[in-house]
Scaffold this motif. Structure first.
Motif, PDB file in Angstrom:
ATOM      1  N   LEU A 177      -0.328  -7.659  -4.271  1.00 22.51           N
ATOM      2  CA  LEU A 177      -1.466  -6.756  -4.585  1.00 22.51           C
ATOM      3  C   LEU A 177      -0.689  -5.751  -4.374  1.00 22.51           C
ATOM      4  O   LEU A 177      -0.528  -5.468  -3.025  1.00 22.51           O
ATOM      5  CB  LEU A 177      -2.434  -7.899  -3.426  1.00 22.51           C
ATOM      6  N   ASP A 178      -0.856  -5.473  -4.928  1.00 16.82           N
ATOM      7  CA  ASP A 178      -0.961  -3.428  -4.527  1.00 16.82           C
ATOM      8  C   ASP A 178      -2.371  -2.439  -4.557  1.00 16.82           C
ATOM      9  O   ASP A 178      -3.634  -2.396  -5.415  1.00 16.82           O
ATOM     10  CB  ASP A 178      -0.417  -2.542  -5.999  1.00 16.82           C
ATOM     11  N   LEU A 179      -2.863  -2.437  -3.195  1.00 12.99           N
ATOM     12  CA  LEU A 179      -4.225  -1.883  -2.829  1.00 12.99           C
ATOM     13  C   LEU A 179      -3.719  -0.904  -2.630  1.00 12.99           C
ATOM     14  O   LEU A 179      -4.675  -0.181  -1.931  1.00 12.99           O
ATOM     15  CB  LEU A 179      -4.875  -2.654  -1.648  1.00 12.99           C
ATOM     16  N   SER A 180      -3.415   0.073  -3.323  1.00 16.49           N
ATOM     17  CA  SER A 180      -2.511   1.741  -3.078  1.00 16.49           C
ATOM     18  C   SER A 180      -3.813   3.316  -3.281  1.00 16.49           C
ATOM     19  O   SER A 180      -4.789   3.349  -2.861  1.00 16.49           O
ATOM     20  CB  SER A 180      -1.872   2.217  -3.911  1.00 16.49           C
ATOM     21  N   PRO A 237      13.057   3.776  -5.274  1.00 14.10           N
ATOM     22  CA  PRO A 237      11.857   2.873  -5.594  1.00 14.10           C
ATOM     23  C   PRO A 237      12.790   1.580  -6.743  1.00 14.10           C
ATOM     24  O   PRO A 237      12.184   0.685  -6.600  1.00 14.10           O
ATOM     25  CB  PRO A 237      11.642   3.094  -5.799  1.00 14.10           C
ATOM     26  N   ALA A 238      13.406   1.503  -6.895  1.00 13.05           N
ATOM     27  CA  ALA A 238      14.088   1.212  -8.191  1.00 13.05           C
ATOM     28  C   ALA A 238      15.518   0.765  -8.498  1.00 13.05           C
ATOM     29  O   ALA A 238      16.049   0.207 -10.205  1.00 13.05           O
ATOM     30  CB  ALA A 238      13.441   1.255  -9.625  1.00 13.05           C
ATOM     31  N   TRP A 284       0.805  -1.193   0.043  1.00 14.13           N
ATOM     32  CA  TRP A 284       0.248   0.082   0.206  1.00 14.13           C
ATOM     33  C   TRP A 284       1.301   1.395   0.028  1.00 14.13           C
ATOM     34  O   TRP A 284       1.768   1.385   1.125  1.00 14.13           O
ATOM     35  CB  TRP A 284      -1.446  -0.155   1.683  1.00 14.13           C
ATOM     36  N   ASN A 285       1.341   1.619  -1.117  1.00 12.39           N
ATOM     37  CA  ASN A 285       1.571   3.066  -0.745  1.00 12.39           C
ATOM     38  C   ASN A 285       3.435   2.781  -0.767  1.00 12.39           C
ATOM     39  O   ASN A 285       3.333   3.976   0.119  1.00 12.39           O
ATOM     40  CB  ASN A 285       1.294   4.434  -0.710  1.00 12.39           C
ATOM     41  N   ASP A 286       3.435   1.928  -1.550  1.00 12.10           N
ATOM     42  CA  ASP A 286       5.285   1.608  -1.107  1.00 12.10           C
ATOM     43  C   ASP A 286       5.175   0.839   0.369  1.00 12.10           C
ATOM     44  O   ASP A 286       6.368   1.435   0.616  1.00 12.10           O
ATOM     45  CB  ASP A 286       5.619   2.324  -0.948  1.00 12.10           C
ATOM     46  N   ARG A 287       4.271   0.796   1.570  1.00 14.80           N
ATOM     47  CA  ARG A 287       4.806   0.506   2.126  1.00 14.80           C
ATOM     48  C   ARG A 287       3.769  -1.531   2.685  1.00 14.80           C
ATOM     49  O   ARG A 287       3.323  -1.538   1.556  1.00 14.80           O
ATOM     50  CB  ARG A 287       3.810   0.293   3.243  1.00 14.80           C
ATOM     51  N   GLY A 341      13.895  -9.678   1.267  1.00 18.98           N
ATOM     52  CA  GLY A 341      13.528  -9.904  -0.421  1.00 18.98           C
ATOM     53  C   GLY A 341      11.946 -10.293  -0.845  1.00 18.98           C
ATOM     54  O   GLY A 341      12.223  -9.640  -2.173  1.00 18.98           O
ATOM     55  N   VAL A 342      11.537 -11.153  -0.699  1.00 17.82           N
ATOM     56  CA  VAL A 342      10.504 -10.765  -1.653  1.00 17.82           C
ATOM     57  C   VAL A 342       9.069 -10.094  -1.840  1.00 17.82           C
ATOM     58  O   VAL A 342       8.770  -9.465  -1.954  1.00 17.82           O
ATOM     59  CB  VAL A 342       9.452 -12.219  -0.870  1.00 17.82           C
ATOM     60  N   LEU A 343       9.557  -9.226  -0.028  1.00 19.13           N
ATOM     61  CA  LEU A 343       9.062  -7.288   0.132  1.00 19.13           C
ATOM     62  C   LEU A 343       9.406  -6.901  -0.771  1.00 19.13           C
ATOM     63  O   LEU A 343       8.884  -6.149  -1.155  1.00 19.13           O
ATOM     64  CB  LEU A 343       9.001  -7.911   1.679  1.00 19.13           C
ATOM     65  N   ALA A 344      10.678  -6.871  -0.877  1.00 18.52           N
ATOM     66  CA  ALA A 344      11.383  -6.033  -1.641  1.00 18.52           C
ATOM     67  C   ALA A 344      11.077  -5.836  -3.495  1.00 18.52           C
ATOM     68  O   ALA A 344      10.609  -5.434  -3.894  1.00 18.52           O
ATOM     69  CB  ALA A 344      12.933  -6.422  -1.594  1.00 18.52           C
ATOM     70  N   TYR A 345      10.802  -7.456  -3.223  1.00 18.39           N
ATOM     71  CA  TYR A 345      10.452  -8.020  -5.139  1.00 18.39           C
ATOM     72  C   TYR A 345       9.176  -7.348  -4.628  1.00 18.39           C
ATOM     73  O   TYR A 345       8.454  -6.644  -6.308  1.00 18.39           O
ATOM     74  CB  TYR A 345      10.912  -9.538  -4.948  1.00 18.39           C
ATOM     75  N   ALA A 346       8.785  -7.504  -4.580  1.00 20.71           N
ATOM     76  CA  ALA A 346       6.436  -7.165  -4.800  1.00 20.71           C
ATOM     77  C   ALA A 346       6.817  -5.620  -4.444  1.00 20.71           C
ATOM     78  O   ALA A 346       5.861  -4.698  -4.863  1.00 20.71           O
ATOM     79  CB  ALA A 346       5.740  -7.862  -3.265  1.00 20.71           C
ATOM     80  N   ARG A 347       7.630  -5.229  -3.628  1.00 19.13           N
ATOM     81  CA  ARG A 347       7.743  -3.390  -3.377  1.00 19.13           C
ATOM     82  C   ARG A 347       7.469  -3.283  -4.952  1.00 19.13           C
ATOM     83  O   ARG A 347       7.140  -2.200  -5.167  1.00 19.13           O
ATOM     84  CB  ARG A 347       8.046  -3.105  -2.472  1.00 19.13           C
ATOM     85  N   ALA A 348       8.730  -3.435  -5.478  1.00 19.47           N
ATOM     86  CA  ALA A 348       9.296  -3.373  -6.358  1.00 19.47           C
ATOM     87  C   ALA A 348       8.261  -3.060  -7.864  1.00 19.47           C
ATOM     88  O   ALA A 348       8.159  -2.132  -8.844  1.00 19.47           O
ATOM     89  CB  ALA A 348      11.034  -3.398  -7.033  1.00 19.47           C
ATOM     90  N   LEU A 349       7.966  -4.211  -8.088  1.00 23.83           N
ATOM     91  CA  LEU A 349       6.491  -4.125  -8.875  1.00 23.83           C
ATOM     92  C   LEU A 349       6.106  -3.496  -9.123  1.00 23.83           C
ATOM     93  O   LEU A 349       5.411  -2.944 -10.167  1.00 23.83           O
ATOM     94  CB  LEU A 349       6.738  -6.053  -8.607  1.00 23.83           C
ATOM     95  N   CYS A 350       5.118  -3.883  -7.630  1.00 25.52           N
ATOM     96  CA  CYS A 350       3.689  -2.750  -7.490  1.00 25.52           C
ATOM     97  C   CYS A 350       4.121  -1.426  -7.839  1.00 25.52           C
ATOM     98  O   CYS A 350       3.344  -0.078  -8.696  1.00 25.52           O
ATOM     99  CB  CYS A 350       3.907  -2.757  -6.366  1.00 25.52           C
ATOM    100  N   HIS A 351       5.583  -0.795  -7.377  1.00 21.75           N
ATOM    101  CA  HIS A 351       5.866   0.490  -7.821  1.00 21.75           C
ATOM    102  C   HIS A 351       6.266   0.466  -8.988  1.00 21.75           C
ATOM    103  O   HIS A 351       5.367   1.800  -9.653  1.00 21.75           O
ATOM    104  CB  HIS A 351       7.348   0.738  -7.112  1.00 21.75           C
TER     105      HIS A 351
END
Length: 329
Positions: A90-93, A250-251, A51-54, A125-135
């Protein structure tokens, strides 16, 4: 399914945070719509919430929620297979924060930069992957060529322009940046020293290694030499690869180097670096951590900047003096 390929890494590099190690990115399953449809409907499928990079976490671990009850909230982005289970982001932003928090079953939304050092390497690692892809998806809603909307393809690893006369394919963005610890040549016999600088955006008294983005038409080594000269006025005569770290803030992909200086007079002409100096191992031994009220503070321990400093300091200690390990031509 093929076994996950083993990645050859240096010992220090394998311990950098924010890389999804021990994780099957399942590239063939990305392009198999039948497999994707079955995986999305499976009781085994789980999701990481952004959610908004969180990132959604619970206590000191990543929060993995069953996808089935969330699939209608946002487009699931396929990350890969984790311990035999499909894992999505899932990006719920677009939802209110309170609405998202109500879905987390006691979990919370937190900044990955803040909690990353507390997580296991696998979860970071997986949280960083998810964050980057959603961003990337949030910033690529329209085509950079024609401006029309884009749509998700390949389970979230492409976006394709919807314009029939364009149909440009966009891929997740990663920006390469070099980061370098420069060693003093010790031509004055005053002992080993390394070059650290303080950016205007750093906390007071926090110094780090020099870094910058790679520009079009240059090699990594050219980028190292250019950035060091632009930020400190120091010229280099040796450059050696150290390792790389995924840095999804972010990337970025941080590509680390050690270098030896040819000149030693510091000249600050770039307004990005407001202080720079040569530091002895003893000065680093007395330094505080990020945010401490110390005369000198070092970068965070989850960063490749800190790994470069600790590697150099360890080699100096082992050698009992200058220990660059450079071989002369």
């Amino acid at each position: 399914m093929h076994d996950r390929p083993r990645t050859a890494t240096r010992e220090h590099e394998s311990r950098f945070r924010y890389a999804a190690e021990g994780f099957d990115r399942a590239h063939l399953q990305r392009i198999d719509p039948c497999w994707q449809a079955e995986a999305r409907g499976s009781d085994q499928a789980h999701a990481l919430i952004v959610w908004n990079d969180r990132s959604a976490v619970i206590e000191d671990r990543a929060l993995r929620l069953p996808l089935r009850g969330l699939i209608d909230l946002a487009e699931p982005l396929f990350l890969g297979i984790e311990q035999g289970r499909p894992l999505f982001a899932l990006d719920l932003s677009d939802m209110q924060r309170t609405q998202v928090e109500a879905l987390l079953h006691g979990g919370r939304l937190d900044e990955l930069r803040r909690i990353g050092p507390l997580l296991s390497y696998a979860d970071a690692g997986v949280l960083a992957y998810a964050r980057a892809l959603c961003h990337w998806h949030r910033t690529q809603l329209h085509c950079g060529r024609c401006g029309r909307p884009t749509r998700v393809e390949r389970a979230g690893h492409q976006r394709v322009c919807t314009g029939p006369d364009c149909a440009c394919v966009h891929f997740p963005r990663t920006d390469p940046a070099i980061i370098v610890l420069v060693e003093h040549p010790d031509d004055d016999a005053a002992g080993p020293r390394c070059l650290l600088g303080r950016s205007a955006r750093f906390p007071e008294r926090m110094f780090s290694t020099l870094a910058g983005f790679v520009e079009p038409g240059e090699t990594l080594e050219q980028a190292v030499a250019r950035e060091v000269f632009e930020e400190s006025g120091i010229e280099l005569d040796r450059i050696r690869y150290f390792g790389s770290q995924a840095w999804p803030f972010p990337a970025s992909l941080m590509i680390g180097f050690h270098a030896r200086a040819r000149t030693t007079a510091i000249r600050l002409e770039d307004d990005e670096i407001i202080e720079a100096d040569w530091f002895t191992p003893e000065a680093l031994d007395a330094a505080g951590e990020w945010g401490d009220a110390a005369e000198l503070c070092l970068p965070r321990r989850d960063s490749i900047a800190r790994a470069l400093i600790e590697d150099w300091r360890g080699r100096v200690r082992s050698a009992g003096g200058p220990a660059s390990g450079w071989t002369e031509d």
